[in-house]
Write a protein that holds these residues in place. Structure first.
Motif, PDB file in Angstrom:
ATOM      1  N   GLU A  31     103.222 -75.117  36.976  1.00 46.75           N
ATOM      2  CA  GLU A  31     102.679 -75.933  35.612  1.00 46.75           C
ATOM      3  C   GLU A  31     102.447 -77.399  36.371  1.00 46.75           C
ATOM      4  O   GLU A  31     101.441 -77.951  35.917  1.00 46.75           O
ATOM      5  N   CYS A  32     103.375 -78.067  37.127  1.00 45.10           N
ATOM      6  CA  CYS A  32     102.786 -79.319  37.456  1.00 45.10           C
ATOM      7  C   CYS A  32     101.610 -79.486  38.531  1.00 45.10           C
ATOM      8  O   CYS A  32     100.714 -80.157  38.257  1.00 45.10           O
ATOM      9  N   ASP A  87      98.579 -78.981  36.068  1.00 44.78           N
ATOM     10  CA  ASP A  87      98.314 -80.307  35.322  1.00 44.78           C
ATOM     11  C   ASP A  87      97.988 -81.075  36.006  1.00 44.78           C
ATOM     12  O   ASP A  87      96.901 -81.892  35.593  1.00 44.78           O
ATOM     13  N   ALA A 139      94.086 -80.357  36.267  1.00 48.21           N
ATOM     14  CA  ALA A 139      93.211 -80.579  35.162  1.00 48.21           C
ATOM     15  C   ALA A 139      93.153 -82.064  34.767  1.00 48.21           C
ATOM     16  O   ALA A 139      92.403 -82.448  34.457  1.00 48.21           O
ATOM     17  N   LYS A 140      94.164 -82.780  35.173  1.00 48.61           N
ATOM     18  CA  LYS A 140      93.966 -84.345  34.872  1.00 48.61           C
ATOM     19  C   LYS A 140      93.075 -84.911  35.799  1.00 48.61           C
ATOM     20  O   LYS A 140      92.429 -85.920  35.313  1.00 48.61           O
ATOM     21  N   ASP A 146      92.225 -70.434  33.342  1.00 45.52           N
ATOM     22  CA  ASP A 146      91.521 -71.416  33.998  1.00 45.52           C
ATOM     23  C   ASP A 146      91.261 -70.653  35.238  1.00 45.52           C
ATOM     24  O   ASP A 146      92.106 -70.424  36.305  1.00 45.52           O
TER      25      ASP A 146
END
Length: 181
Positions: free
Chosen positions: A105-106, A109, A112-113, A157
Motif C-alpha cells: 500500500e505504501c 501510494d 500514485a503521488k 492500476d
C-alpha cells in the motif's frame, strides 16, 4: 549519438522484520548498494526505498516533508547514493512482524503521488512504474491471504508492475507464488 533515456520509477520495499536478520538483511544491503553504484545505461531511474516490518518507513532524503507525507521519488544519481547510504545501513532485520500488504500500500501510494506531482508539473509520465518487494514472504500482519493480497495489487492500476523477490532460507514460496500467479 546516445539513445534517449527511458524514465522508469521504482519503489523498493525492504523487509526489515526479524526473520530477515543476518544473511537476508546483508543480501538486501549489498544489493541496494550495488544498485546505487551501477546505473543501467539508457534508463533514467527515479526511486525510493521503504523499509517495513509491522509498519513502513520511507528512508529519509533531503527535501522530504514527512509531516505532510511528501516523499518524492529521486533520480538515482551521486547525491541520492550519498544520502541514502545511512538509511541502507539501518536495515538489520530487527522488526517484530511482517506486514506485506502495508508495504505494498505504501509503495502504490508513493507511485500514485509521484504521478500526480508529475501531472501537476507537466512532466511526462515514466515509461513504467515498478514495485520490487524484497522479503522472505512470511506475512504475519495486515492482509495475510495471498489471493486477497493479489487482488489488492492488481485492483484497477495496471500501470504498476509488482515484483516479489524471495530472500533467505525460510522463504514462503507457496505464499509468494499464490500472490504472483
Amino acid at each position: 549519438p546516445l539513445a534517449a533515456q527511458t524514465k522508469t520509477d521504482c519503489v523498493f520495499l525492504l523487509d526489515d522484520s526479524g526473520s530477515m536478520c543476518g544473511q537476508p538483511a546483508e543480501i538486501v544491503r549489498k544489493f541496494l548498494l550495488r544498485l546505487c553504484e551501477q546505473r543501467v545505461p539508457g534508463v533514467d531511474l527515479r526511486t525510493r526505498f521503504v523499509s517495513f516490518s509491522e509498519s513502513t518507513a520511507v528512508l529519509p532524503l533531503p527535501g522530504d516533508d514527512a509531516a505532510a507525507g511528501v516523499f518524492p521519488l529521486h533520480t538515482l544519481d551521486a547525491d541520492f547514493v550519498e544520502n541514502i547510504k545511512t538509511g541502507i545501513d539501518t536495515l538489520t532485520g530487527q522488526g517484530a512482524a511482517t506486514n506485506l500488504s502495508g508495504a505494498v500500500e505504501c509503495g502504490l501510494d508513493l507511485l500514485a503521488k509521484q504521478r500526480a506531482r508529475d501531472a501537476e508539473d507537466g512532466t511526462p509520465p515514466p515509461a513504467a512504474q515498478h514495485i520490487i518487494l524484497l522479503t522472505d514472504g512470511a506475512a504475519n500482519r495486515g492482509l495475510r491471504d495471498p489471493v486477497k493480497l493479489k487482488e489488492k495489487l492488481y485492483d484497477g492500476d495496471e500501470t504498476v508492475f509488482v515484483h516479489f523477490v524471495g530472500l533467505g532460507e525460510g522463504i514462503d514460496e507457496k505464499f509468494l507464488t499464490k500472490v504472483t500467479d
